[in-house]
Scaffold this motif. Structure first.
Motif, PDB file in Angstrom:
ATOM      1  N   LEU A 108       0.827  -1.211   0.000  1.00 19.63           N
ATOM      2  CA  LEU A 108       0.000   0.000   0.000  1.00 19.63           C
ATOM      3  C   LEU A 108       0.861   1.261   0.000  1.00 19.63           C
ATOM      4  O   LEU A 108       0.545   2.228  -0.698  1.00 19.63           O
ATOM      5  CB  LEU A 108      -0.935   0.005   1.214  1.00 19.63           C
ATOM      6  CG  LEU A 108      -2.126  -0.928   1.123  1.00 19.63           C
ATOM      7  CD1 LEU A 108      -2.859  -0.983   2.457  1.00 19.63           C
ATOM      8  CD2 LEU A 108      -3.073  -0.498   0.019  1.00 19.63           C
ATOM      9  N   ALA A 109       1.932   1.245   0.761  1.00 20.70           N
ATOM     10  CA  ALA A 109       2.813   2.415   0.798  1.00 20.70           C
ATOM     11  C   ALA A 109       3.387   2.693  -0.592  1.00 20.70           C
ATOM     12  O   ALA A 109       3.435   3.846  -1.030  1.00 20.70           O
ATOM     13  CB  ALA A 109       3.938   2.200   1.809  1.00 20.70           C
ATOM     14  N   HIS A 110       3.791   1.644  -1.281  1.00 23.20           N
ATOM     15  CA  HIS A 110       4.326   1.811  -2.638  1.00 23.20           C
ATOM     16  C   HIS A 110       3.243   2.339  -3.571  1.00 23.20           C
ATOM     17  O   HIS A 110       3.470   3.265  -4.359  1.00 23.20           O
ATOM     18  CB  HIS A 110       4.873   0.481  -3.150  1.00 23.20           C
ATOM     19  CG  HIS A 110       5.413   0.574  -4.531  1.00 23.20           C
ATOM     20  ND1 HIS A 110       4.652   0.317  -5.647  1.00 23.20           N
ATOM     21  CD2 HIS A 110       6.651   0.927  -4.993  1.00 23.20           C
ATOM     22  CE1 HIS A 110       5.385   0.500  -6.735  1.00 23.20           C
ATOM     23  NE2 HIS A 110       6.604   0.860  -6.360  1.00 23.20           N
ATOM     24  N   ASP A 111       2.045   1.749  -3.481  1.00 32.23           N
ATOM     25  CA  ASP A 111       0.954   2.180  -4.348  1.00 32.23           C
ATOM     26  C   ASP A 111       0.523   3.617  -4.055  1.00 32.23           C
ATOM     27  O   ASP A 111       0.076   4.324  -4.952  1.00 32.23           O
ATOM     28  CB  ASP A 111      -0.249   1.246  -4.196  1.00 32.23           C
ATOM     29  CG  ASP A 111      -0.178   0.072  -5.144  1.00 32.23           C
ATOM     30  OD1 ASP A 111       0.884  -0.120  -5.767  1.00 32.23           O
ATOM     31  OD2 ASP A 111      -1.175  -0.654  -5.263  1.00 32.23           O
ATOM     32  N   LEU A 112       0.638   4.051  -2.814  1.00 34.01           N
ATOM     33  CA  LEU A 112       0.284   5.434  -2.474  1.00 34.01           C
ATOM     34  C   LEU A 112       1.351   6.413  -2.958  1.00 34.01           C
ATOM     35  O   LEU A 112       1.041   7.518  -3.398  1.00 34.01           O
ATOM     36  CB  LEU A 112       0.109   5.585  -0.958  1.00 34.01           C
ATOM     37  CG  LEU A 112      -1.096   4.893  -0.339  1.00 34.01           C
ATOM     38  CD1 LEU A 112      -1.035   4.986   1.175  1.00 34.01           C
ATOM     39  CD2 LEU A 112      -2.394   5.463  -0.864  1.00 34.01           C
TER      40      LEU A 112
ATOM     41  N   SER B 258       3.836  11.530  -8.943  1.00 29.83           N
ATOM     42  CA  SER B 258       3.399  12.156 -10.198  1.00 29.83           C
ATOM     43  C   SER B 258       2.762  13.513  -9.940  1.00 29.83           C
ATOM     44  O   SER B 258       3.050  14.490 -10.638  1.00 29.83           O
ATOM     45  CB  SER B 258       2.379  11.265 -10.918  1.00 29.83           C
ATOM     46  OG  SER B 258       2.977  10.080 -11.344  1.00 29.83           O
ATOM     47  N   VAL B 259       1.886  13.578  -8.970  1.00 28.41           N
ATOM     48  CA  VAL B 259       1.218  14.846  -8.636  1.00 28.41           C
ATOM     49  C   VAL B 259       2.261  15.896  -8.260  1.00 28.41           C
ATOM     50  O   VAL B 259       2.243  17.017  -8.782  1.00 28.41           O
ATOM     51  CB  VAL B 259       0.198  14.653  -7.482  1.00 28.41           C
ATOM     52  CG1 VAL B 259      -0.308  15.985  -6.965  1.00 28.41           C
ATOM     53  CG2 VAL B 259      -0.956  13.781  -7.935  1.00 28.41           C
TER      54      VAL B 259
ATOM     55  N   GLU C   7      -6.812  11.797  -7.771  1.00 33.11           N
ATOM     56  CA  GLU C   7      -8.026  11.001  -7.590  1.00 33.11           C
ATOM     57  C   GLU C   7      -7.677   9.527  -7.374  1.00 33.11           C
ATOM     58  O   GLU C   7      -8.312   8.846  -6.573  1.00 33.11           O
ATOM     59  CB  GLU C   7      -8.962  11.169  -8.788  1.00 33.11           C
ATOM     60  CG  GLU C   7      -9.619  12.538  -8.816  1.00 33.11           C
ATOM     61  CD  GLU C   7     -10.346  12.840 -10.122  1.00 33.11           C
ATOM     62  OE1 GLU C   7     -10.114  12.122 -11.132  1.00 33.11           O
ATOM     63  OE2 GLU C   7     -11.129  13.804 -10.139  1.00 33.11           O
ATOM     64  N   ARG C   8      -6.669   9.041  -8.080  1.00 37.88           N
ATOM     65  CA  ARG C   8      -6.200   7.664  -7.877  1.00 37.88           C
ATOM     66  C   ARG C   8      -5.670   7.500  -6.455  1.00 37.88           C
ATOM     67  O   ARG C   8      -5.932   6.501  -5.788  1.00 37.88           O
ATOM     68  CB  ARG C   8      -5.111   7.310  -8.903  1.00 37.88           C
ATOM     69  CG  ARG C   8      -4.460   5.965  -8.689  1.00 37.88           C
ATOM     70  CD  ARG C   8      -5.423   4.814  -8.950  1.00 37.88           C
ATOM     71  NE  ARG C   8      -4.752   3.549  -8.715  1.00 37.88           N
ATOM     72  CZ  ARG C   8      -5.281   2.547  -8.047  1.00 37.88           C
ATOM     73  NH1 ARG C   8      -6.502   2.635  -7.600  1.00 37.88           N
ATOM     74  NH2 ARG C   8      -4.606   1.434  -7.848  1.00 37.88           N
ATOM     75  N   LEU C   9      -4.942   8.501  -5.994  1.00 36.67           N
ATOM     76  CA  LEU C   9      -4.421   8.490  -4.632  1.00 36.67           C
ATOM     77  C   LEU C   9      -5.578   8.452  -3.628  1.00 36.67           C
ATOM     78  O   LEU C   9      -5.540   7.696  -2.646  1.00 36.67           O
ATOM     79  CB  LEU C   9      -3.538   9.715  -4.405  1.00 36.67           C
ATOM     80  CG  LEU C   9      -2.815   9.836  -3.079  1.00 36.67           C
ATOM     81  CD1 LEU C   9      -1.913   8.640  -2.845  1.00 36.67           C
ATOM     82  CD2 LEU C   9      -1.993  11.116  -3.066  1.00 36.67           C
ATOM     83  N   GLU C  10      -6.607   9.230  -3.876  1.00 29.83           N
ATOM     84  CA  GLU C  10      -7.777   9.231  -2.998  1.00 29.83           C
ATOM     85  C   GLU C  10      -8.426   7.846  -2.967  1.00 29.83           C
ATOM     86  O   GLU C  10      -8.798   7.348  -1.902  1.00 29.83           O
ATOM     87  CB  GLU C  10      -8.787  10.277  -3.468  1.00 29.83           C
ATOM     88  CG  GLU C  10     -10.031  10.339  -2.593  1.00 29.83           C
ATOM     89  CD  GLU C  10     -11.064  11.321  -3.127  1.00 29.83           C
ATOM     90  OE1 GLU C  10     -11.738  11.924  -2.284  1.00 29.83           O
ATOM     91  OE2 GLU C  10     -11.191  11.459  -4.357  1.00 29.83           O
ATOM     92  N   ASP C  11      -8.562   7.199  -4.127  1.00 35.09           N
ATOM     93  CA  ASP C  11      -9.138   5.852  -4.188  1.00 35.09           C
ATOM     94  C   ASP C  11      -8.306   4.859  -3.369  1.00 35.09           C
ATOM     95  O   ASP C  11      -8.863   4.033  -2.632  1.00 35.09           O
ATOM     96  CB  ASP C  11      -9.225   5.357  -5.640  1.00 35.09           C
ATOM     97  CG  ASP C  11     -10.264   6.089  -6.460  1.00 35.09           C
ATOM     98  OD1 ASP C  11     -11.149   6.746  -5.865  1.00 35.09           O
ATOM     99  OD2 ASP C  11     -10.174   6.005  -7.706  1.00 35.09           O
ATOM    100  N   LEU C  12      -6.990   4.955  -3.504  1.00 37.55           N
ATOM    101  CA  LEU C  12      -6.114   4.051  -2.749  1.00 37.55           C
ATOM    102  C   LEU C  12      -6.239   4.283  -1.241  1.00 37.55           C
ATOM    103  O   LEU C  12      -6.266   3.325  -0.458  1.00 37.55           O
ATOM    104  CB  LEU C  12      -4.662   4.219  -3.200  1.00 37.55           C
ATOM    105  CG  LEU C  12      -4.331   3.676  -4.582  1.00 37.55           C
ATOM    106  CD1 LEU C  12      -2.943   4.137  -5.020  1.00 37.55           C
ATOM    107  CD2 LEU C  12      -4.407   2.161  -4.609  1.00 37.55           C
ATOM    108  N   ILE C  13      -6.319   5.534  -0.845  1.00 34.83           N
ATOM    109  CA  ILE C  13      -6.470   5.852   0.579  1.00 34.83           C
ATOM    110  C   ILE C  13      -7.809   5.320   1.089  1.00 34.83           C
ATOM    111  O   ILE C  13      -7.884   4.759   2.188  1.00 34.83           O
ATOM    112  CB  ILE C  13      -6.319   7.368   0.818  1.00 34.83           C
ATOM    113  CG1 ILE C  13      -4.865   7.778   0.590  1.00 34.83           C
ATOM    114  CG2 ILE C  13      -6.778   7.747   2.234  1.00 34.83           C
ATOM    115  CD1 ILE C  13      -4.626   9.271   0.563  1.00 34.83           C
TER     116      ILE C  13
END
Length: 140
Positions: free
Chosen positions: A80-84, A90-91, A121-127
């Motif tokens: 999860l840390a990597h995916d976040l 990028s942002v 938005e992808r970051l928000e989904d992951l969170i």
């Protein structure tokens, strides 16, 4: 007659107390050592020794399960840390580029802002997924 009964009762009580203390010492020795149960408990305590051995085996199984669960949890946290971090990088990169480069054409600026918004938005989904997992784990 009463004296004989009283003396026998006191003797039996002291014998039980001695046996209990003896079993406690053997149990302590067995748990703290890697000795086999038959090396610690004499034959007269076979039933107790068998039960304690089974309990120790179950404890070891549960310890192993706990270690495996902890390893899986740690792997999940690293994943999860990597995916976040990926969309966040990028942002940050696109926003720094937009801040530092004042000569970027409007079309490219809009493209970078769009990419930044998409990654945010992808970051928000992951969170949100992370919180769902955390809530699920806390409800168990």
């Amino acid at each position: 007659m009463i004296i004989i009964i009283l003396v026998s009762h006191l003797y039996a009580k002291s014998k039980v107390k001695k046996n209990t203390k003896e079993i406690g010492q053997m149990l302590h020795e067995y748990i703290l050592s890697s000795k086999d149960v038959s090396d610690v408990f004499p034959e007269k305590y076979n039933e107790i020794a068998t039960q304690i051995s089974e309990i120790k085996t179950q404890m070891r199984k549960h310890e192993q399960i706990l270690k495996e669960e902890t390893a899986r949890k740690n792997d999940l946290i690293l994943y999860l840390a990597h995916d976040l971090k990926t969309p966040l990088a990028s942002v940050i990169g696109y926003l720094n580029l937009l801040r530092d480069e004042s000569q970027i054409p409007q079309e490219l600026r809009e493209k970078y802002l769009s990419i930044s918004l998409e990654k945010a938005e992808r970051l928000e989904d992951l969170i949100n997924e992370f919180f769902e997992i955390a809530r699920f784990n806390l409800s168990d």
